[in-house]
Design a protein around this motif. Sequence first.
Motif, PDB file in Angstrom:
ATOM      1  N   UNK A  43       0.862  -1.182   0.000  1.00  0.00           N
ATOM      2  CA  UNK A  43       0.000   0.000   0.000  1.00  0.00           C
ATOM      3  C   UNK A  43       0.896   1.228   0.000  1.00  0.00           C
ATOM      4  N   UNK A  44       0.633   2.157  -0.915  1.00  0.00           N
ATOM      5  CA  UNK A  44       1.378   3.407  -0.970  1.00  0.00           C
ATOM      6  C   UNK A  44       0.421   4.559  -0.683  1.00  0.00           C
ATOM      7  N   UNK A  45       0.676   5.275   0.415  1.00  0.00           N
ATOM      8  CA  UNK A  45      -0.121   6.430   0.815  1.00  0.00           C
ATOM      9  C   UNK A  45       0.801   7.642   0.818  1.00  0.00           C
ATOM     10  N   UNK A  46       0.407   8.685   0.087  1.00  0.00           N
ATOM     11  CA  UNK A  46       1.251   9.867  -0.024  1.00  0.00           C
ATOM     12  C   UNK A  46       0.475  11.145   0.255  1.00  0.00           C
ATOM     13  N   UNK A  47       0.995  11.941   1.201  1.00  0.00           N
ATOM     14  CA  UNK A  47       0.528  13.303   1.432  1.00  0.00           C
ATOM     15  C   UNK A  47       1.582  14.217   0.829  1.00  0.00           C
ATOM     16  N   UNK A  48       1.181  15.175   0.003  1.00  0.00           N
ATOM     17  CA  UNK A  48       2.152  16.001  -0.710  1.00  0.00           C
ATOM     18  C   UNK A  48       1.495  17.257  -1.252  1.00  0.00           C
ATOM     19  N   UNK A  49       2.318  18.191  -1.681  1.00  0.00           N
ATOM     20  CA  UNK A  49       1.806  19.395  -2.307  1.00  0.00           C
ATOM     21  C   UNK A  49       1.043  19.057  -3.573  1.00  0.00           C
ATOM     22  N   UNK A  50       0.026  19.834  -3.853  1.00  0.00           N
ATOM     23  CA  UNK A  50      -0.835  19.610  -5.014  1.00  0.00           C
ATOM     24  C   UNK A  50      -0.021  19.643  -6.305  1.00  0.00           C
ATOM     25  N   UNK A  51      -0.037  18.543  -7.077  1.00  0.00           N
ATOM     26  CA  UNK A  51       0.783  18.483  -8.293  1.00  0.00           C
ATOM     27  C   UNK A  51       0.328  19.438  -9.398  1.00  0.00           C
ATOM     28  N   UNK A  52      -0.801  20.084  -9.226  1.00  0.00           N
ATOM     29  CA  UNK A  52      -1.205  21.082 -10.218  1.00  0.00           C
ATOM     30  C   UNK A  52      -0.268  22.286 -10.194  1.00  0.00           C
ATOM     31  N   UNK A  53       0.490  22.438  -9.106  1.00  0.00           N
ATOM     32  CA  UNK A  53       1.408  23.568  -9.034  1.00  0.00           C
ATOM     33  C   UNK A  53       2.776  23.221  -8.494  1.00  0.00           C
ATOM     34  N   UNK A  54       2.999  21.944  -8.179  1.00  0.00           N
ATOM     35  CA  UNK A  54       4.257  21.515  -7.549  1.00  0.00           C
ATOM     36  C   UNK A  54       4.827  20.318  -8.299  1.00  0.00           C
ATOM     37  N   UNK A  55       6.135  20.325  -8.486  1.00  0.00           N
ATOM     38  CA  UNK A  55       6.822  19.178  -9.089  1.00  0.00           C
ATOM     39  C   UNK A  55       6.436  17.911  -8.340  1.00  0.00           C
ATOM     40  N   UNK A  56       6.197  16.785  -8.975  1.00  0.00           N
ATOM     41  CA  UNK A  56       6.517  16.467 -10.361  1.00  0.00           C
ATOM     42  C   UNK A  56       5.414  16.778 -11.378  1.00  0.00           C
ATOM     43  N   UNK A  57       4.359  17.462 -11.014  1.00  0.00           N
ATOM     44  CA  UNK A  57       3.286  17.932 -11.900  1.00  0.00           C
ATOM     45  C   UNK A  57       2.455  16.822 -12.550  1.00  0.00           C
ATOM     46  N   UNK A  58       3.066  15.735 -12.962  1.00  0.00           N
ATOM     47  CA  UNK A  58       2.369  14.700 -13.739  1.00  0.00           C
ATOM     48  C   UNK A  58       1.888  13.528 -12.888  1.00  0.00           C
ATOM     49  N   UNK A  59       2.191  13.510 -11.612  1.00  0.00           N
ATOM     50  CA  UNK A  59       1.720  12.404 -10.772  1.00  0.00           C
ATOM     51  C   UNK A  59       1.429  12.913  -9.368  1.00  0.00           C
ATOM     52  N   UNK A  60       0.599  12.145  -8.674  1.00  0.00           N
ATOM     53  CA  UNK A  60       0.224  12.492  -7.318  1.00  0.00           C
ATOM     54  C   UNK A  60      -1.200  12.992  -7.200  1.00  0.00           C
ATOM     55  N   UNK A  61      -1.960  12.841  -8.268  1.00  0.00           N
ATOM     56  CA  UNK A  61      -3.360  13.265  -8.244  1.00  0.00           C
ATOM     57  C   UNK A  61      -4.203  12.250  -7.472  1.00  0.00           C
ATOM     58  N   UNK A  62      -5.252  12.721  -6.833  1.00  0.00           N
ATOM     59  CA  UNK A  62      -6.107  11.866  -6.014  1.00  0.00           C
ATOM     60  C   UNK A  62      -6.768  10.762  -6.835  1.00  0.00           C
ATOM     61  N   UNK A  63      -6.910  10.962  -8.125  1.00  0.00           N
ATOM     62  CA  UNK A  63      -7.550   9.961  -8.981  1.00  0.00           C
ATOM     63  C   UNK A  63      -6.633   8.778  -9.297  1.00  0.00           C
ATOM     64  N   UNK A  64      -5.355   8.892  -9.003  1.00  0.00           N
ATOM     65  CA  UNK A  64      -4.407   7.802  -9.257  1.00  0.00           C
ATOM     66  C   UNK A  64      -4.512   6.792  -8.122  1.00  0.00           C
ATOM     67  N   UNK A  65      -4.989   5.577  -8.442  1.00  0.00           N
ATOM     68  CA  UNK A  65      -5.294   4.582  -7.413  1.00  0.00           C
ATOM     69  C   UNK A  65      -4.587   3.243  -7.617  1.00  0.00           C
TER      70      UNK A  65
END
Length: 173
Positions: A43-65
Amino acid sequence: FNNAGIVAESVLARGAERVAILDVDFHHGNGTQQIFWERGDVLYVSLHGDPRGIYPYYSGYATERGAGDGLGATLNLPLAPGTDGDGYLAALADGLDAIRDFDADAPLVVSLGFDTYHADPICNLALQTEDYARMGAAIGGLGMPVVALQEGGYAVDALGANATAFLGGLRGG
């Protein structure tokens, strides 16, 4: 090298069946997510800055499951700029619920970044030193052994205090 991935693989090779990784570094752990994307045993759980404005930009969205056997084994909790300790701890509670439900039989692997600190030069969150104690206490409340891997943190003068606060919270005060 991906330290969290190495630890997870190591405990699985030693007989564990399920490992949880909690990533609390400011940047999304796109490499960790990619390694375990199609695996249901991690299980991978990540809390991080919103990728809409923070690197890496292309991953880390809540829809990625996750995908395939790993569908549902990825939980991204992106945080808005300015998220303070209370907002962070609320998101962390959601992540810890997922970890609890996953029922891992191995130590919790924590990618521990202190670059979520309000004065960190690459961060847009607003955590204070006392928030790391609260974070540690919440993680410790799972009652699981923890392997904490220190990742980011660039407000160098605050690293010691933040790490001490986290570790004190983790061990219960």
